[in-house]
Design a protein around this motif. Sequence first.
Motif, PDB file in Angstrom:
ATOM      1  N   ARG A   1      82.088  38.910  30.247  1.00  0.00           N
ATOM      2  CA  ARG A   1      83.480  39.185  29.867  1.00  0.00           C
ATOM      3  C   ARG A   1      84.407  37.997  30.130  1.00  0.00           C
ATOM      4  O   ARG A   1      85.620  38.118  29.955  1.00  0.00           O
TER       5      ARG A   1
ATOM      6  N   GLU B   1      73.370  48.782  30.311  1.00  0.00           N
ATOM      7  CA  GLU B   1      73.690  49.407  31.605  1.00  0.00           C
ATOM      8  C   GLU B   1      73.653  50.948  31.529  1.00  0.00           C
ATOM      9  O   GLU B   1      73.653  51.533  30.454  1.00  0.00           O
ATOM     10  N   HIS B   2      73.637  51.570  32.697  1.00  0.00           N
ATOM     11  CA  HIS B   2      73.737  53.027  32.881  1.00  0.00           C
ATOM     12  C   HIS B   2      72.551  53.845  32.354  1.00  0.00           C
ATOM     13  O   HIS B   2      72.661  55.045  32.177  1.00  0.00           O
TER      14      HIS B   2
ATOM     15  N   MET C   1      76.171  44.638  29.731  1.00  0.00           N
ATOM     16  CA  MET C   1      77.245  45.635  29.666  1.00  0.00           C
ATOM     17  C   MET C   1      77.158  46.344  28.318  1.00  0.00           C
ATOM     18  O   MET C   1      76.193  46.145  27.568  1.00  0.00           O
ATOM     19  N   GLY C   2      78.147  47.135  28.010  1.00  0.00           N
ATOM     20  CA  GLY C   2      78.172  47.834  26.719  1.00  0.00           C
ATOM     21  C   GLY C   2      78.516  49.310  26.843  1.00  0.00           C
ATOM     22  O   GLY C   2      78.680  49.998  25.848  1.00  0.00           O
ATOM     23  N   ARG C   3      78.531  49.806  28.079  1.00  0.00           N
ATOM     24  CA  ARG C   3      78.806  51.224  28.323  1.00  0.00           C
ATOM     25  C   ARG C   3      77.795  52.087  27.562  1.00  0.00           C
ATOM     26  O   ARG C   3      76.622  51.978  27.846  1.00  0.00           O
TER      27      ARG C   3
ATOM     28  N   ARG D   1      93.191  49.895  33.163  1.00  0.00           N
ATOM     29  CA  ARG D   1      93.018  51.266  32.670  1.00  0.00           C
ATOM     30  C   ARG D   1      94.084  52.121  33.326  1.00  0.00           C
ATOM     31  O   ARG D   1      94.475  51.868  34.460  1.00  0.00           O
TER      32      ARG D   1
ATOM     33  N   THR E   1      87.480  44.757  22.537  1.00  0.00           N
ATOM     34  CA  THR E   1      86.528  45.196  23.568  1.00  0.00           C
ATOM     35  C   THR E   1      85.212  44.464  23.359  1.00  0.00           C
ATOM     36  O   THR E   1      84.801  44.256  22.212  1.00  0.00           O
ATOM     37  N   ILE E   2      84.574  44.103  24.465  1.00  0.00           N
ATOM     38  CA  ILE E   2      83.279  43.418  24.321  1.00  0.00           C
ATOM     39  C   ILE E   2      82.198  44.380  23.833  1.00  0.00           C
ATOM     40  O   ILE E   2      81.168  43.952  23.336  1.00  0.00           O
ATOM     41  N   ASP E   3      82.416  45.702  23.988  1.00  0.00           N
ATOM     42  CA  ASP E   3      81.356  46.676  23.695  1.00  0.00           C
ATOM     43  C   ASP E   3      81.092  46.880  22.204  1.00  0.00           C
ATOM     44  O   ASP E   3      80.056  47.422  21.830  1.00  0.00           O
TER      45      ASP E   3
END
Length: 330
Positions: free
Chosen positions: A255, A225-226, A172-174, A75, A128-130
């Motif tokens: 990932r 997540e989050h 994951m996934g944001r 990033r 992206t995996i998301d």
Amino acid sequence: MAKTKRIGVLTSGGDSQGMNACLETIITMAERNGYEVVAFIGGYSGLLYDRYRLVSSQEASLYFSFGGSFISSGRCPEFMESESRKKAKHVYDKHKLEALIVLGGDGSIKGANDLIFQGMNVIVCPCTIDNDVYCTNRSIGFDTAVNNAVNAIDNIKQTMRTNGRILIAETMGRNCGEIAMQAGICSEADIIMIPENKQTTEKIIREVGKQLKVGNVSPVVVLTEHQVDIQSLAKELESTYQKECKAIVIGYVQRGGSPTVQDKLLAVRMGVYAMNAVLEKNFGNVVALVKNEIKLIPFEKAIKAKYVFDNELWQTFLNLKRYKTEKKQK
Ligand code: F6P
């Protein structure tokens, strides 16, 4: 002597499985069409600081079936500044590039769009995996991440069930619940919590209680997540039901590893399309999968694309869960 034609490639943001297969496809096609390929190392920062090396299809083919990115990804918050983009244009001109192909997620598309305004010719392949690049039905890496999450949850479930423990598995996934929703359904989760359908921890605790009441000795909660502190949630569940609960962050296992066949196919299809877009000078586009057809979507449209939540799949899960729980009660 004929002048050598050149294109640049870079992989940006969180890496995803299939990036290497996509790079190999692009590099092979570029070589066959008389191009040299300059790979910028570590994402946009490689372009900014002119960290690069020439790559060949021979080298790229060694990595075709591997996760990660053989040219490194990363990033680059600095790239948000307009001065950085001007610097990038100098590097682009210095290498006499005809085009740059960027492999990355939504942030990378925004960065690529800014480069167009500096006069660079850019194409993006969504990686992206998301699965949160909304102009495409699927991004490269998502399928592998879901498969990895399912394998991890299935493995953990076996020991949880044997020991009569409650499982909370965080994916994951944001901000996007697609990994948790699909992995949850495919690993027979009893409760799924995703950002698109926020629930309170009280509701989760109640739902786990319902499962225990109908004789489920080892309820499984899968969540993105989050959203909640899963260790605190585990403690609350333990004290409410006097039963052991394990909270597991599945993490980077999602990932890594070889891309699935679906991701490889998508990577190859998108790579071919990206290179053809360069040959046809169709710049400023994202290569997208729309209803199983590969298409080019202009950056501006891609950036404005709205998320269409798969409500049909979500309702299927809820109905199935209701059905299973009711059947158990009888
Ligand atoms: O965007 C992909 C992703 O794996 C997200 O699912 C996750 O939140 C994030 O990247 C992790 O980023 P990093 O590897 O920078 O910690």
